[in-house]
Design a protein around this motif. Structure first.
Motif, PDB file in Angstrom:
ATOM      1  N   GLY A  58       0.838  -1.210  -0.026  1.00  0.00           N
ATOM      2  CA  GLY A  58       0.129   0.084  -0.017  1.00  0.00           C
ATOM      3  C   GLY A  58       0.982   1.388  -0.025  1.00  0.00           C
ATOM      4  O   GLY A  58       2.013   0.984  -0.252  1.00  0.00           O
ATOM      5  N   GLY A  64       0.246   2.780   9.722  1.00  0.00           N
ATOM      6  CA  GLY A  64      -0.091   1.633   9.229  1.00  0.00           C
ATOM      7  C   GLY A  64       0.225   0.482  10.318  1.00  0.00           C
ATOM      8  O   GLY A  64       0.229   0.651  11.527  1.00  0.00           O
ATOM      9  N   LEU A 117      -4.346  -9.201   1.011  1.00  0.00           N
ATOM     10  CA  LEU A 117      -4.037  -7.795   1.419  1.00  0.00           C
ATOM     11  C   LEU A 117      -4.003  -6.836   0.081  1.00  0.00           C
ATOM     12  O   LEU A 117      -4.328  -5.674   0.205  1.00  0.00           O
ATOM     13  N   LEU A 122      -5.937  -0.616  -0.080  1.00  0.00           N
ATOM     14  CA  LEU A 122      -5.707  -0.646   1.652  1.00  0.00           C
ATOM     15  C   LEU A 122      -5.913   0.775   2.110  1.00  0.00           C
ATOM     16  O   LEU A 122      -5.378   1.749   1.776  1.00  0.00           O
ATOM     17  N   SER A 123      -6.708   0.663   3.137  1.00  0.00           N
ATOM     18  CA  SER A 123      -7.058   2.192   3.897  1.00  0.00           C
ATOM     19  C   SER A 123      -6.031   2.484   4.860  1.00  0.00           C
ATOM     20  O   SER A 123      -5.692   3.733   5.000  1.00  0.00           O
ATOM     21  N   VAL A 126       0.409  -1.914   5.322  1.00  0.00           N
ATOM     22  CA  VAL A 126       0.742  -2.892   5.942  1.00  0.00           C
ATOM     23  C   VAL A 126       2.099  -3.214   5.890  1.00  0.00           C
ATOM     24  O   VAL A 126       2.876  -3.261   4.772  1.00  0.00           O
ATOM     25  N   ALA A 378      -7.105  -8.029   6.717  1.00  0.00           N
ATOM     26  CA  ALA A 378      -7.320  -7.674   5.456  1.00  0.00           C
ATOM     27  C   ALA A 378      -8.629  -7.070   5.025  1.00  0.00           C
ATOM     28  O   ALA A 378      -8.797  -6.040   4.350  1.00  0.00           O
ATOM     29  N   LEU A 381      -8.979  -3.703   6.771  1.00  0.00           N
ATOM     30  CA  LEU A 381      -8.273  -2.462   5.972  1.00  0.00           C
ATOM     31  C   LEU A 381      -8.862  -2.262   4.549  1.00  0.00           C
ATOM     32  O   LEU A 381      -8.721  -1.055   3.969  1.00  0.00           O
ATOM     33  N   HIS A 382      -9.760  -3.237   3.896  1.00  0.00           N
ATOM     34  CA  HIS A 382     -10.181  -3.090   2.630  1.00  0.00           C
ATOM     35  C   HIS A 382     -11.591  -2.193   2.987  1.00  0.00           C
ATOM     36  O   HIS A 382     -12.048  -1.475   2.011  1.00  0.00           O
ATOM     37  N   SER A 386     -10.497   5.369   4.353  1.00  0.00           N
ATOM     38  CA  SER A 386      -9.319   5.908   4.403  1.00  0.00           C
ATOM     39  C   SER A 386      -8.993   7.429   5.207  1.00  0.00           C
ATOM     40  O   SER A 386      -9.954   8.069   5.282  1.00  0.00           O
TER      41      SER A 386
END
Length: 386
Positions: A58, A64, A117, A122-123, A126, A378, A381-382, A386
């Motif tokens: 990301g 993160g 991931l 990703l917000s 990672v 995952a 974070l998806h 954001s």
């Protein structure tokens, strides 16, 4: 085989005992990650024989989550293994091999989670952090953390994947390992009073360590979250003497302090040094002025005590499905992450009951459960804004 089991087979195949290089494993991980378009940074030791790996999935423009594990394992020398220690063996729902529990099982699951991931934006980033020489004093990760401390965004959370059977662990003791060299004066044992017996004076120092350890058991100094609930002191190695009819001129002993997070283990060393300076050394030098006592630090790492009400604790509870927070007796790199401002928890597959032992294993069920935990990370974070 699942992706994590297949990757675990690869990882166990690398002999990364701390006395050996870990570069083959690190290169394997680098090629694997770069195959998914994930750039990797390698941070080498001075001899370039070992390296940490740091990779970011990301966009690294905000705090993160760090998924962290050490690549080194303890030796198998003198252990009665019934399976090849550096070849994955599956039997009765268990996956055997050196490092299966401590902690290549977690690393395998982290690598296996990379495709999921990366499957959606990703917000938050990672980070994958793989270190060397954890087993000999948490040495390698320090250069990685020096690099991480220079970055503009401090990670929100670090998950150290030491084996906890995926229970959320928020604390462990810190450790200080010290060496003491006692230099006396040799002579024939028939004239023992003319010499300075280094072993006998070392014994006085070791006895004082016992008194210090006893004082640390005072109820006011205890913390019931830990087992044992007090800081401990123990002498683990001692050597000295040449022959029974020679007063020994030298004695060396190594001792360690495992201190509750709220206590400074160096205070124990300082107390012993004062006792040596004020009590033992004057008696030695009264016989021989060249007598000396020297202390040196072998290794140290801080304890960990993450607040159960913190965001880090809430997140790991969400990811692993439990808020039954606990502590562990063994140490981790977690205190070092915490020391640079990264909130840290410990949670990984397997049990330390199997770590460091012959026929070390992680169960298939634990590996699958770790895959599921990382899948929840995952998903979080998806779907998180954001």
């Amino acid at each position: 085989m699942s992706s994590s089991r297949a990757l675990l087979a690869d990882l166990i195949g690398f002999d990364t005992t701390s006395r050996e290089s870990n570069l083959q494993l690190i290169e394997f991980a680098r090629q694997y990650l770069e195959g998914f378009g994930v750039p990797c940074q390698l941070i080498f030791n001075a001899e370039r024989s070992k390296a940490n790996l740091f990779a970011t999935l990301g966009t690294d423009d905000r705090p993160g989550i760090v998924l962290s594990g050490h690549t080194d394992v303890v030796p198998v020398d003198g252990q009665a293994w019934t399976v090849p220690p550096f070849t994955l063996t599956e039997r009765d729902g268990k996956l055997y091999g050196r490092g299966a529990a401590d902690m290549k099982g977690y690393i395998a699951c982290v690598l296996a989670a990379v495709p999921s991931l990366l499957a959606a934006p990703l917000s938050m980033p990672v980070h994958i952090a793989l270190s060397y020489d954890e087993e000999v004093g948490c040495l390698g990760v320090r250069s990685l953390l020096t690099e991480l401390a220079t970055r503009p965004h401090t990670p929100l959370l670090c998950i150290i994947g030491e084996p906890t059977e995926l229970a959320p662990v928020l604390g462990h003791k810190g450790k200080l390992a010290m060496r003491c060299d006692v230099h006396g004066a040799a002579c024939h044992s028939a004239y023992a009073p003319q010499g300075v017996n280094a072993i006998e004076h070392a014994a006085q120092l070791i006895g004082e360590l016992g008194h210090i350890g006893a004082r640390l058991r005072a109820p006011a100094l205890q913390d019931s979250r830990f087992d044992p609930p007090f800081s401990t002191v123990q002498t683990g190695v001692i050597s000295g003497g040449k022959a029974l009819n020679i007063v020994p001129a030298h004695c060396r002993f190594d001792f360690e302090v495992r201190a509750l997070p709220a206590q400074d283990p160096r205070q124990v060393a300082e107390q012993l040094q004062r006792y040596a300076r004020d009590e033992v050394l004057p008696r030695m030098q009264a016989v021989n002025a060249d007598s000396a006592i020297h202390f040196s630090e072998l290794s140290a790492y801080p304890g960990l005590a993450t607040d159960r009400h913190s965001q880090a604790a809430q997140l790991i509870a969400r990811f692993c499905g439990s808020d039954a927070f606990s502590t562990v007796a063994f140490g981790t790199e977690g205190g070092l992450f915490d020391a640079i401002g990264i909130a840290t928890v410990v949670c990984g597959p397997g049990s330390m009951d199997q770590g460091h032992k012959p026929d070390e294993f992680v169960s298939v069920a634990q590996l699958n459960a770790c895959d599921a935990m990382l899948a929840r990370i995952a998903e979080y974070l998806h779907t998180r804004p954001s």
